[in-house]
Design an enzyme around this catalytic site. Structure first.
Site, PDB file in Angstrom:
ATOM      1  N   HIS A  17      42.147   2.385  30.686  1.00 36.33           N
ATOM      2  CA  HIS A  17      41.467   1.249  30.711  1.00 36.33           C
ATOM      3  C   HIS A  17      40.936   0.484  30.787  1.00 36.33           C
ATOM      4  CE1 HIS A  17      38.628  -0.456  26.985  1.00 36.33           C
ATOM      5  NE2 HIS A  17      38.367  -1.163  27.393  1.00 36.33           N
ATOM      6  N   GLU A  18      42.246  -0.545  31.151  1.00 34.93           N
ATOM      7  CA  GLU A  18      41.922  -2.067  32.131  1.00 34.93           C
ATOM      8  C   GLU A  18      41.473  -1.238  33.284  1.00 34.93           C
ATOM      9  OE1 GLU A  18      41.699  -4.482  31.025  1.00 34.93           O
ATOM     10  OE2 GLU A  18      42.057  -3.523  28.766  1.00 34.93           O
ATOM     11  N   HIS A  21      37.271  -0.705  34.487  1.00 37.44           N
ATOM     12  CA  HIS A  21      37.150  -2.650  34.225  1.00 37.44           C
ATOM     13  C   HIS A  21      37.378  -2.584  35.870  1.00 37.44           C
ATOM     14  CE1 HIS A  21      35.963  -2.625  29.668  1.00 37.44           C
ATOM     15  NE2 HIS A  21      37.623  -2.705  29.765  1.00 37.44           N
TER      16      HIS A  21
END
Length: 364
Positions: A17-18, A21
């Site tokens: 997920h990170e 980004h």
């Protein structure tokens, strides 16, 4: 080992997920100052040329930090590579990339499962299985004498065939018949008999009898014949899990009082994953895909401290032509973060108390 495997899967999903980004920012040339897994005190860190990479004490998520949010940053405020100075669309890509990364990762997990260990399928038999009776003393099922392990062969003389649709047919019939007597043809071991059950009206206006429903049949593993079929099977599984997850969130909103009890925190999720891994490590593919889809959908909700909340701010900015005041945004985000962390701690404490080995020492 199974517990460690489940924890590793959860950790990997947070990293994915990170990385979504982080990758979306870097690909656009946007400055990134921090890449953190977890919150709280730093356990380990590495200082890169421009970015600090850190592992922190509380594994309740992670975050990607930007110089925009650092009052001690020596980067000029008018630097075109600061996130705040990029167009709304560029910032929306960065914010939504974590959700997109989780969805893509879930899809490829399901394709990988199909290729390596095969996908779980069911050799359907007639009827719908009752795997458990919900613990309500006066539920219609308990009053009528329905038991765990029973198989419902028909309802109101309508047979439930050896097909995937049987479960949905029974569920829909029950939900559409509050306060109406239904005749259930039940098979219990070698005995077949009829029970009259009257679904009660639930808070959401639908009928319920107080049981869990499951397909009746033997679970089998099936491998695709080629890579094209593997991607096809992965797509079908992905669509199915995404649909079920969205339906689950819909039920949580429409019937919050009952559904909220089933919300699980990190401890309960690890316990489920460990149990699945204990039976078959191949189940971790499915476990990881389900959690990754859930993580994506939770994060896209328009709630403070989540990606969806930040996208909502961007939408307002796009409509108004200017962002909301920084103090207002910070206040909303900080309040949301406190509530989110509070909920996380509550779920951890509750789920820990419900673990079997804990209840041996502290019986309720």
């Amino acid at each position: 080992m199974s517990v460690l495997a489940a924890i590793a899967v959860l950790g990997l999903l947070i990293v994915v997920h990170e990385l979504g980004h982080f990758g979306a920012a870097r690909l656009q040339g946007i400055r990134v100052s921090k890449f953190s897994i977890g919150f709280g005190p730093v356990l380990a860190k590495y200082d890169g040329k421009e970015t600090e990479y850190a592992l922190r004490a509380f594994p309740l998520g992670g975050y990607v930090g930007f110089p925009d949010d650092d009052p001690d940053s020596n980067i000029p405020l008018d630097d075109p590579n600061l996130l705040r100075n990029r167009p709304v669309f560029d910032r929306a890509i960065v914010i939504s990339a974590g959700v997109i990364a989780n969805l893509i990762f879930a899809y490829f997990l399901l394709v990988s499962q199909a290729v390596t260990v095969g996908v779980q399928d069911i050799n359907y038999q007639a009827g719908v299985l009752i795997p458990d009776i919900i613990s309500e003393v006066n539920s219609p099922a308990v009053k009528a004498g329905l038991q765990k392990g029973d198989v419902i062969l028909a309802v109101d003389n309508q047979p439930l065939p050896a097909q995937e649709t049987a479960l949905e047919t029974l569920r829909q019939t029950i939900q559409d018949s509050p306060n109406q007597v239904l005749k259930f043809t039940v098979k219990r071991e070698d005995e077949t008999f009829v029970l009259s059950i009257t679904p009660e009206l639930s808070d959401n206006g639908k009928g319920k009898i107080g049981v869990m429903l499951a397909p009746n049949g033997d679970f089998i593993k099936r491998r695709p014949h080629d890579i094209i079929e593997a991607f096809t099977v992965g797509t079908q599984q992905f669509e199915r899990y995404t649909k079920l997850t969205i339906q689950g969130f819909g039920q949580l909103i429409s019937n919050f009082q009952e559904s909220a009890k089933q919300v699980a925190g990190p401890v309960a999720i690890v316990a489920v994953g460990a149990e699945l891994a204990k039976n078959d490590l191949g189940n971790l593919f499915q476990f990881g895909a389900l959690i990754s889809i859930n993580l994506a959908i939770i994060n896209i909700l328009p709630l403070p401290a989540l990606d969806g909340g930040q996208l909502a701010f961007l939408m307002v900015e796009g409509i108004m032509g200017k962002p909301l005041p920084n103090k207002l945004q910070e206040g909303i985000m900080q309040t949301g973060l406190v509530l989110l962390l509070g909920l996380g701690i509550f779920l951890i404490l509750r789920d820990t108390a419900n673990l079997a080995f804990v209840q041996q020492f502290f019986p309720q």
